[in-house]
Design a protein around this motif. Structure first.
Motif, PDB file in Angstrom:
ATOM      1  N   TYR A  68      44.516  45.416  35.500  1.00 21.26           N
ATOM      2  CA  TYR A  68      44.978  45.100  36.852  1.00 21.26           C
ATOM      3  C   TYR A  68      46.281  44.314  36.826  1.00 21.26           C
ATOM      4  CZ  TYR A  68      41.017  46.996  39.390  1.00 21.26           C
ATOM      5  OH  TYR A  68      40.095  47.851  39.945  1.00 21.26           O
ATOM      6  N   ALA A  69      46.410  43.377  35.907  1.00 22.34           N
ATOM      7  CA  ALA A  69      47.645  42.591  35.809  1.00 22.34           C
ATOM      8  C   ALA A  69      48.823  43.489  35.441  1.00 22.34           C
ATOM      9  CB  ALA A  69      47.481  41.470  34.789  1.00 22.34           C
ATOM     10  N   VAL A 127      26.498  37.974  34.698  1.00 17.82           N
ATOM     11  CA  VAL A 127      27.924  38.309  34.603  1.00 17.82           C
ATOM     12  C   VAL A 127      28.335  39.098  35.839  1.00 17.82           C
ATOM     13  CG1 VAL A 127      29.672  39.653  33.367  1.00 17.82           C
ATOM     14  CG2 VAL A 127      28.019  38.290  32.074  1.00 17.82           C
ATOM     15  N   PHE A 128      27.598  40.160  36.131  1.00 15.06           N
ATOM     16  CA  PHE A 128      27.943  41.009  37.269  1.00 15.06           C
ATOM     17  C   PHE A 128      27.796  40.270  38.600  1.00 15.06           C
ATOM     18  CE2 PHE A 128      26.873  44.840  34.461  1.00 15.06           C
ATOM     19  CZ  PHE A 128      28.199  45.045  34.134  1.00 15.06           C
ATOM     20  N   GLN A 129      26.798  39.401  38.718  1.00 11.88           N
ATOM     21  CA  GLN A 129      26.644  38.620  39.945  1.00 11.88           C
ATOM     22  C   GLN A 129      27.828  37.674  40.136  1.00 11.88           C
ATOM     23  OE1 GLN A 129      22.720  36.982  39.130  1.00 11.88           O
ATOM     24  NE2 GLN A 129      21.827  38.247  40.738  1.00 11.88           N
ATOM     25  N   SER A 130      28.271  37.070  39.050  1.00 17.87           N
ATOM     26  CA  SER A 130      29.428  36.175  39.111  1.00 17.87           C
ATOM     27  C   SER A 130      30.677  36.936  39.533  1.00 17.87           C
ATOM     28  CB  SER A 130      29.631  35.500  37.755  1.00 17.87           C
ATOM     29  OG  SER A 130      30.737  34.643  37.780  1.00 17.87           O
ATOM     30  N   VAL A 131      30.874  38.101  38.941  1.00 15.05           N
ATOM     31  CA  VAL A 131      32.029  38.936  39.306  1.00 15.05           C
ATOM     32  C   VAL A 131      31.991  39.256  40.790  1.00 15.05           C
ATOM     33  CG1 VAL A 131      33.132  41.194  38.978  1.00 15.05           C
ATOM     34  CG2 VAL A 131      32.299  39.918  36.996  1.00 15.05           C
ATOM     35  N   ALA A 132      30.836  39.653  41.287  1.00 12.67           N
ATOM     36  CA  ALA A 132      30.690  40.004  42.708  1.00 12.67           C
ATOM     37  C   ALA A 132      31.082  38.840  43.599  1.00 12.67           C
ATOM     38  CB  ALA A 132      29.255  40.437  42.990  1.00 12.67           C
ATOM     39  N   THR A 133      30.551  37.685  43.309  1.00 10.90           N
ATOM     40  CA  THR A 133      30.816  36.507  44.126  1.00 10.90           C
ATOM     41  C   THR A 133      32.299  36.155  44.139  1.00 10.90           C
ATOM     42  OG1 THR A 133      28.615  35.658  43.646  1.00 10.90           O
ATOM     43  CG2 THR A 133      30.235  34.066  44.428  1.00 10.90           C
ATOM     44  N   VAL A 134      32.910  36.187  42.974  1.00 11.03           N
ATOM     45  CA  VAL A 134      34.333  35.850  42.872  1.00 11.03           C
ATOM     46  C   VAL A 134      35.183  36.868  43.619  1.00 11.03           C
ATOM     47  CG1 VAL A 134      36.269  35.617  41.262  1.00 11.03           C
ATOM     48  CG2 VAL A 134      34.076  34.547  40.737  1.00 11.03           C
ATOM     49  N   LEU A 135      34.898  38.150  43.466  1.00  7.54           N
ATOM     50  CA  LEU A 135      35.699  39.175  44.136  1.00  7.54           C
ATOM     51  C   LEU A 135      35.560  39.080  45.652  1.00  7.54           C
ATOM     52  CD1 LEU A 135      35.205  42.266  41.808  1.00  7.54           C
ATOM     53  CD2 LEU A 135      37.145  40.680  41.911  1.00  7.54           C
ATOM     54  N   ASP A 175      48.352  48.437  53.414  1.00 10.18           N
ATOM     55  CA  ASP A 175      49.228  47.308  53.694  1.00 10.18           C
ATOM     56  C   ASP A 175      49.919  46.744  52.453  1.00 10.18           C
ATOM     57  OD1 ASP A 175      46.897  46.346  52.672  1.00 10.18           O
ATOM     58  OD2 ASP A 175      46.487  44.926  54.274  1.00 10.18           O
ATOM     59  N   ALA A 176      49.992  47.539  51.414  1.00 10.22           N
ATOM     60  CA  ALA A 176      50.754  47.216  50.204  1.00 10.22           C
ATOM     61  C   ALA A 176      50.320  45.898  49.560  1.00 10.22           C
ATOM     62  CB  ALA A 176      52.248  47.200  50.509  1.00 10.22           C
ATOM     63  N   ASP A 177      48.992  45.776  49.374  1.00  7.33           N
ATOM     64  CA  ASP A 177      48.519  44.554  48.721  1.00  7.33           C
ATOM     65  C   ASP A 177      47.400  44.790  47.710  1.00  7.33           C
ATOM     66  OD1 ASP A 177      46.402  45.133  50.414  1.00  7.33           O
ATOM     67  OD2 ASP A 177      46.279  43.126  51.268  1.00  7.33           O
ATOM     68  N   HIS A 178      47.040  46.030  47.455  1.00  7.27           N
ATOM     69  CA  HIS A 178      45.880  46.303  46.592  1.00  7.27           C
ATOM     70  C   HIS A 178      46.085  45.767  45.177  1.00  7.27           C
ATOM     71  CE1 HIS A 178      42.092  48.061  45.512  1.00  7.27           C
ATOM     72  NE2 HIS A 178      42.649  48.637  44.473  1.00  7.27           N
ATOM     73  N   GLY A 179      47.215  46.038  44.581  1.00  6.16           N
ATOM     74  CA  GLY A 179      47.471  45.542  43.228  1.00  6.16           C
ATOM     75  C   GLY A 179      47.472  44.029  43.170  1.00  6.16           C
ATOM     76  N   ILE A 180      48.086  43.420  44.155  1.00 10.56           N
ATOM     77  CA  ILE A 180      48.130  41.957  44.239  1.00 10.56           C
ATOM     78  C   ILE A 180      46.711  41.404  44.370  1.00 10.56           C
ATOM     79  CG2 ILE A 180      48.870  40.018  45.696  1.00 10.56           C
ATOM     80  CD1 ILE A 180      51.307  41.890  46.462  1.00 10.56           C
ATOM     81  N   ASN A 181      45.933  41.986  45.268  1.00 10.60           N
ATOM     82  CA  ASN A 181      44.560  41.517  45.485  1.00 10.60           C
ATOM     83  C   ASN A 181      43.682  41.692  44.258  1.00 10.60           C
ATOM     84  OD1 ASN A 181      44.433  40.399  48.076  1.00 10.60           O
ATOM     85  ND2 ASN A 181      44.359  42.423  49.021  1.00 10.60           N
ATOM     86  N   MET A 182      43.753  42.853  43.616  1.00 13.04           N
ATOM     87  CA  MET A 182      42.888  43.098  42.465  1.00 13.04           C
ATOM     88  C   MET A 182      43.290  42.230  41.277  1.00 13.04           C
ATOM     89  SD  MET A 182      40.713  44.934  43.876  1.00 13.04           S
ATOM     90  CE  MET A 182      39.674  45.196  42.462  1.00 13.04           C
ATOM     91  N   ASP A 183      44.577  42.027  41.100  1.00 17.39           N
ATOM     92  CA  ASP A 183      45.033  41.124  40.042  1.00 17.39           C
ATOM     93  C   ASP A 183      44.531  39.704  40.324  1.00 17.39           C
ATOM     94  OD1 ASP A 183      46.429  40.024  37.841  1.00 17.39           O
ATOM     95  OD2 ASP A 183      48.246  39.774  39.039  1.00 17.39           O
ATOM     96  N   ARG A 184      44.683  39.265  41.555  1.00 19.90           N
ATOM     97  CA  ARG A 184      44.206  37.930  41.938  1.00 19.90           C
ATOM     98  C   ARG A 184      42.698  37.815  41.710  1.00 19.90           C
ATOM     99  NH1 ARG A 184      44.370  37.983  47.343  1.00 19.90           N
ATOM    100  NH2 ARG A 184      46.607  37.722  47.412  1.00 19.90           N
ATOM    101  N   GLY A 185      41.966  38.830  42.147  1.00 22.62           N
ATOM    102  CA  GLY A 185      40.510  38.790  42.024  1.00 22.62           C
ATOM    103  C   GLY A 185      40.038  38.744  40.590  1.00 22.62           C
ATOM    104  N   PHE A 186      40.576  39.611  39.751  1.00 24.95           N
ATOM    105  CA  PHE A 186      40.104  39.640  38.370  1.00 24.95           C
ATOM    106  C   PHE A 186      40.670  38.502  37.524  1.00 24.95           C
ATOM    107  CE2 PHE A 186      38.339  43.627  39.647  1.00 24.95           C
ATOM    108  CZ  PHE A 186      37.159  43.652  38.921  1.00 24.95           C
ATOM    109  N   THR A 187      41.789  37.925  37.944  1.00 24.67           N
ATOM    110  CA  THR A 187      42.265  36.697  37.301  1.00 24.67           C
ATOM    111  C   THR A 187      41.296  35.563  37.633  1.00 24.67           C
ATOM    112  OG1 THR A 187      44.554  37.441  37.305  1.00 24.67           O
ATOM    113  CG2 THR A 187      44.194  35.062  37.143  1.00 24.67           C
ATOM    114  N   ALA A 188      40.806  35.537  38.867  1.00 24.55           N
ATOM    115  CA  ALA A 188      39.807  34.535  39.261  1.00 24.55           C
ATOM    116  C   ALA A 188      38.484  34.771  38.526  1.00 24.55           C
ATOM    117  CB  ALA A 188      39.604  34.564  40.777  1.00 24.55           C
ATOM    118  N   VAL A 189      38.119  36.025  38.308  1.00 17.55           N
ATOM    119  CA  VAL A 189      36.912  36.344  37.532  1.00 17.55           C
ATOM    120  C   VAL A 189      37.053  35.789  36.119  1.00 17.55           C
ATOM    121  CG1 VAL A 189      35.634  38.230  36.415  1.00 17.55           C
ATOM    122  CG2 VAL A 189      36.197  38.378  38.854  1.00 17.55           C
TER     123      VAL A 189
END
Length: 143
Positions: free
Chosen positions: A19-20, A64-72, A35-49
């Motif tokens: 994603y990064a 692990v998967f529950q944590s990922v869900a919550t963070v995303l 709205d031209a933000d998917h890459g930005i959002n997914m990078d932000r989300g998985f960086t937070a994960v």
């Protein structure tokens, strides 16, 4: 070959790197239809994960998967956060009690996640189309 807890964490690490590395390209693709933000959002989300998993290492695959869900859900904007979050929540449920994922388990967790995304999208707005509706994906409703 089975994948254990460490393998799932490695998969998430690589996913964050993908994603990064593709942040700009995904954002450009999204500009054509969104709205031209998917890459930005997914990078932000998985960086937070990545940060969450490092700060509070989950004890098992389900966690692990529950944590990922919550963070995303918390960090990814628009519809993507709840949809990806739902995918990982359903994947977590499919992995309950497993210490490793066999090929059949991987198939089951993806099927559960995909089903969850479809149901979440339908609840959100019945006419909403998601990546599941794209025949080219090979796993969507139209495939």
């Amino acid at each position: 070959m089975p994948v254990g807890h460490a393998g799932v964490l490695k998969w998430l690490e690589v996913l964050q790197q993908v994603y990064a590395a593709n942040r700009q390209w995904l954002t450009e693709l999204d500009s054509a239809i969104g709205d031209a933000d998917h890459g930005i959002n997914m990078d932000r989300g998985f960086t937070a994960v990545k940060a969450e998993v490092a700060a509070r290492p989950p004890s098992d695959i389900r966690s692990v998967f529950q944590s990922v869900a919550t963070v995303l859900i918390r960090h990814v904007g628009g519809a993507a956060g709840p949809l990806y979050g739902t995918f990982f929540l359903r994947a977590a449920a499919a992995c309950a009690g497993r210490t490793e994922i066999q090929a059949a388990d991987a198939l089951a967790l993806f099927q559960a996640g995909i089903e969850g995304v479809g149901q979440a999208a339908a609840k959100r707005q019945p006419a909403t189309r998601t990546m599941l509706d794209c025949p080219a994906s090979g796993f969507g409703r139209d495939a």
